[in-house]
Scaffold this active site. Structure first.
Site, mmCIF file in Angstrom:
data_model
loop_
_atom_site.group_PDB
_atom_site.id
_atom_site.type_symbol
_atom_site.label_atom_id
_atom_site.label_comp_id
_atom_site.label_asym_id
_atom_site.label_seq_id
_atom_site.Cartn_x
_atom_site.Cartn_y
_atom_site.Cartn_z
ATOM 1 N N TYR A 144 18.736 63.137 -46.514
ATOM 2 C CA TYR A 144 17.507 62.368 -46.751
ATOM 3 C C TYR A 144 17.669 60.992 -46.136
ATOM 4 O O TYR A 144 18.716 60.367 -46.257
ATOM 5 C CB TYR A 144 17.244 62.237 -48.258
ATOM 6 C CG TYR A 144 16.003 61.431 -48.601
ATOM 7 C CD1 TYR A 144 14.726 61.922 -48.313
ATOM 8 C CD2 TYR A 144 16.099 60.172 -49.210
ATOM 9 C CE1 TYR A 144 13.580 61.181 -48.624
ATOM 10 C CE2 TYR A 144 14.961 59.434 -49.525
ATOM 11 C CZ TYR A 144 13.705 59.946 -49.235
ATOM 12 O OH TYR A 144 12.577 59.220 -49.542
ATOM 13 N N ASP A 239 23.859 56.753 -42.114
ATOM 14 C CA ASP A 239 22.974 56.250 -43.164
ATOM 15 C C ASP A 239 23.819 56.121 -44.424
ATOM 16 O O ASP A 239 24.112 57.107 -45.102
ATOM 17 C CB ASP A 239 21.805 57.225 -43.363
ATOM 18 C CG ASP A 239 20.827 56.733 -44.419
ATOM 19 O OD1 ASP A 239 21.106 55.709 -45.060
ATOM 20 O OD2 ASP A 239 19.775 57.386 -44.587
ATOM 21 N N LYS A 267 20.536 49.957 -51.515
ATOM 22 C CA LYS A 267 20.988 50.009 -52.904
ATOM 23 C C LYS A 267 21.967 48.873 -53.268
ATOM 24 O O LYS A 267 21.530 47.782 -53.523
ATOM 25 C CB LYS A 267 21.529 51.396 -53.217
ATOM 26 C CG LYS A 267 20.429 52.452 -52.882
ATOM 27 C CD LYS A 267 20.762 53.840 -53.293
ATOM 28 C CE LYS A 267 19.791 54.833 -52.701
ATOM 29 N NZ LYS A 267 18.757 55.295 -53.598
HETATM 30 N N1 PMP Z 1 18.703 56.949 -46.944
HETATM 31 C C1 PMP Z 1 19.422 57.469 -47.942
HETATM 32 C C2 PMP Z 1 20.744 58.114 -47.632
HETATM 33 C C3 PMP Z 1 18.968 57.393 -49.249
HETATM 34 O O1 PMP Z 1 19.702 57.924 -50.236
HETATM 35 C C4 PMP Z 1 17.723 56.772 -49.511
HETATM 36 C C5 PMP Z 1 17.173 56.667 -50.912
HETATM 37 N N2 PMP Z 1 17.699 57.475 -51.852
HETATM 38 C C6 PMP Z 1 17.006 56.256 -48.424
HETATM 39 C C7 PMP Z 1 17.528 56.355 -47.165
HETATM 40 C C8 PMP Z 1 15.689 55.591 -48.646
HETATM 41 O O2 PMP Z 1 15.862 54.411 -49.348
HETATM 42 P P1 PMP Z 1 14.638 53.755 -50.147
HETATM 43 O O3 PMP Z 1 14.344 54.656 -51.289
HETATM 44 O O4 PMP Z 1 15.182 52.414 -50.556
HETATM 45 O O5 PMP Z 1 13.512 53.638 -49.199
#
Ligand code: PMP
Length: 426
Positions: A144, A239, A267
């Site tokens: 994701y 990511d 985060k």
């Molecule tokens: N990349 C990863 C690996 C994530 O886990 C997340 C959110 N869980 C995101 C991108 C997107 O981040 P956000 O919810 O702050 O937009």
């Protein structure tokens, strides 16, 4: 467990907010109940509006490695809020935070602050395309990367490598440059490079996938991906929204000793406030406006309140490394949790550093893992029992759990005792 006030709030919210929630997983749809409403959090604990207390194993989906409301973070926010909440202009703390982030990732030269993980990844993808002059992005099924249009893609049912939109409102033309490979099958990557030589701008991946259960990638695979990317002039984007500043002080890059071209961070880097970042090598990052021609902007980017919180967290992580301690406690806890749950279910608990994932059923070796309808039902049942026992896990069988430095042996021991009692129906 009385949840009357939560229930009433959700009934009202449903009239005002689509599905009653501001992000889908919060709806508790996966666990077949209406969501809880929280009003306070401290250390490892969450307190709901009905006065129930829970040990929090979700931790806002990851930011709170130091636990909720860490005194130094609260103080930093308090100091800043009295000065200003947003300038829409430059301020000293953003320079300090940039320096701090790059201190954790010394092989990266420059960093841009944004507001969410989605934005960080969107920016990384755009700058990779701008830098290489190529259009295609290779991603992996089950990873994701936020909700930007081009990444809401899934493997198509027809010609395997052609992606389909995984969300309404995303035209197929937008995902046609998104290529989807399988993380458990390197030949799927090789085939895409054979089919689109010279077209792939970047391989984008969660180096430790943690959005579809928890998967520990083999180092050899990361090395093979890095080698094929290098051979084809393709950039590597890690990511690290979840793994960054969590699995080691240098995230998955530190864990695997890898140096990708771009890293996205979310985060923990914002200390629980809306802040994320994209960092990379100088020649790539300088493609971003205003130096380069790749546009990216944000009214609240580098917002001083979020920056103050992020800086307080990273400073604390720098000065008092929590990594070996919290990883060791998580490992012990995951083993004990598996022992307790095994008395009632077919289950295994996967763990890496301060992340763990409860997998009901037979267990899966492929990625993304199979989570059957029965296993999903079991998760719902477990989730409710855990709530009764005062333990809050993510309201979905796909989500991983998180640990903080405030989850002490005592907190964890008590949690296990209460959980076992509840599962026994006592
Ligand atoms: N990349 C990863 C690996 C994530 O886990 C997340 C959110 N869980 C995101 C991108 C997107 O981040 P956000 O919810 O702050 O937009």
């Amino acid at each position: 467990m009385n949840s009357e006030k939560s229930h009433q709030l959700f009934k009202k919210a449903e009239q005002l907010i689509p599905g009653g929630v501001n992000s889908p997983v919060r709806s508790f749809k996966h666990v077949g109940m209406s969501p809880l409403y929280f009003e306070r959090a401290e250390g490892p604990y969450l307190f709901d509006v009905d006065g129930n207390r829970y040990v929090d194993f979700c931790l806002s989906f990851g930011p709170h490695l130091l636990g909720h409301s860490h005194p130094k973070v609260v103080e930093a926010i308090n100091v800043q809020v009295k000065k200003a909440t947003s300038f829409g202009a430059c301020h000293p703390l953003e320079v300090e935070l940039a320096e701090k982030i790059l201190g954790f990732y010394p092989f990266l030269d420059k960093v841009r602050l944004v507001n969410s993980g989605t934005e960080a990844v969107m920016t990384a993808v755009r700058v990779a395309r701008g830098f290489t002059g190529r259009s295609k992005i290779l991603v992996f099924d089950g990873c994701y990367h936020g909700h930007s249009d081009g990444l809401l893609a899934k493997a198509g049912s027809g010609v395997a490598e052609l992606a389909e939109a995984s969300s309404g409102g995303v035209p197929s033309s937008i995902v046609e440059d998104t290529l989807i490979a399988r993380l458990d099958d390197f030949t799927s990557v090789e085939k895409l490079f054979q089919k689109f030589p010279g077209d792939i701008a970047a391989i984008l991946m969660e180096p430790i996938p943690a959005n579809y259960g928890l998967h520990v990638t083999e180092k050899e695979l990361l090395q093979s991906l890095s080698a094929i990317a290098k051979k084809h002039g393709t950039l590597m984007i890690f990511d690290e929204c979840i793994s960054g500043f969590r699995v080691t002080r240098q995230g998955a890059c530190g864990f695997y000793d890898m140096q990708p071209d771009l890293v996205t961070m979310g985060k923990i880097v914002g200390g629980g406030l809306p802040l994320a970042a994209v960092a990379g090598k100088k020649n790539i990052m300088d493609k971003l406006a205003p130096v380069g021609e790749v546009y990216q902007a944000g009214t609240l980017s580098g917002n001083p309140l979020a920056v103050a919180a992020g800086l307080a967290v990273l400073t604390e992580l720098d000065q008092n490394s929590p990594y070996p301690g919290v990883a060791e406690r998580t490992q012990k806890f995951a083993e004990r949790l598996q022992n307790v749950l095994s008395k009632f279910y077919s289950v295994r608990v996967r763990q890496l550093s301060s992340l763990f994932w409860i997998e009901f059923g037979e267990g899966s070796t492929s990625f993304p893992p199979e989570i059957s309808a029965t296993d999903k039902k079991t998760y719902s049942e477990f989730f409710r029992k855990a709530l009764e026992a005062g333990l809050y896990f993510a309201p979905s069988p796909f989500e991983v759990s998180f640990m903080s430095v405030t989850h002490t042996d005592e907190v964890l021991e008590e949690s296990l005792k209460k959980l076992e009692k509840c599962l026994k129906g006592l």
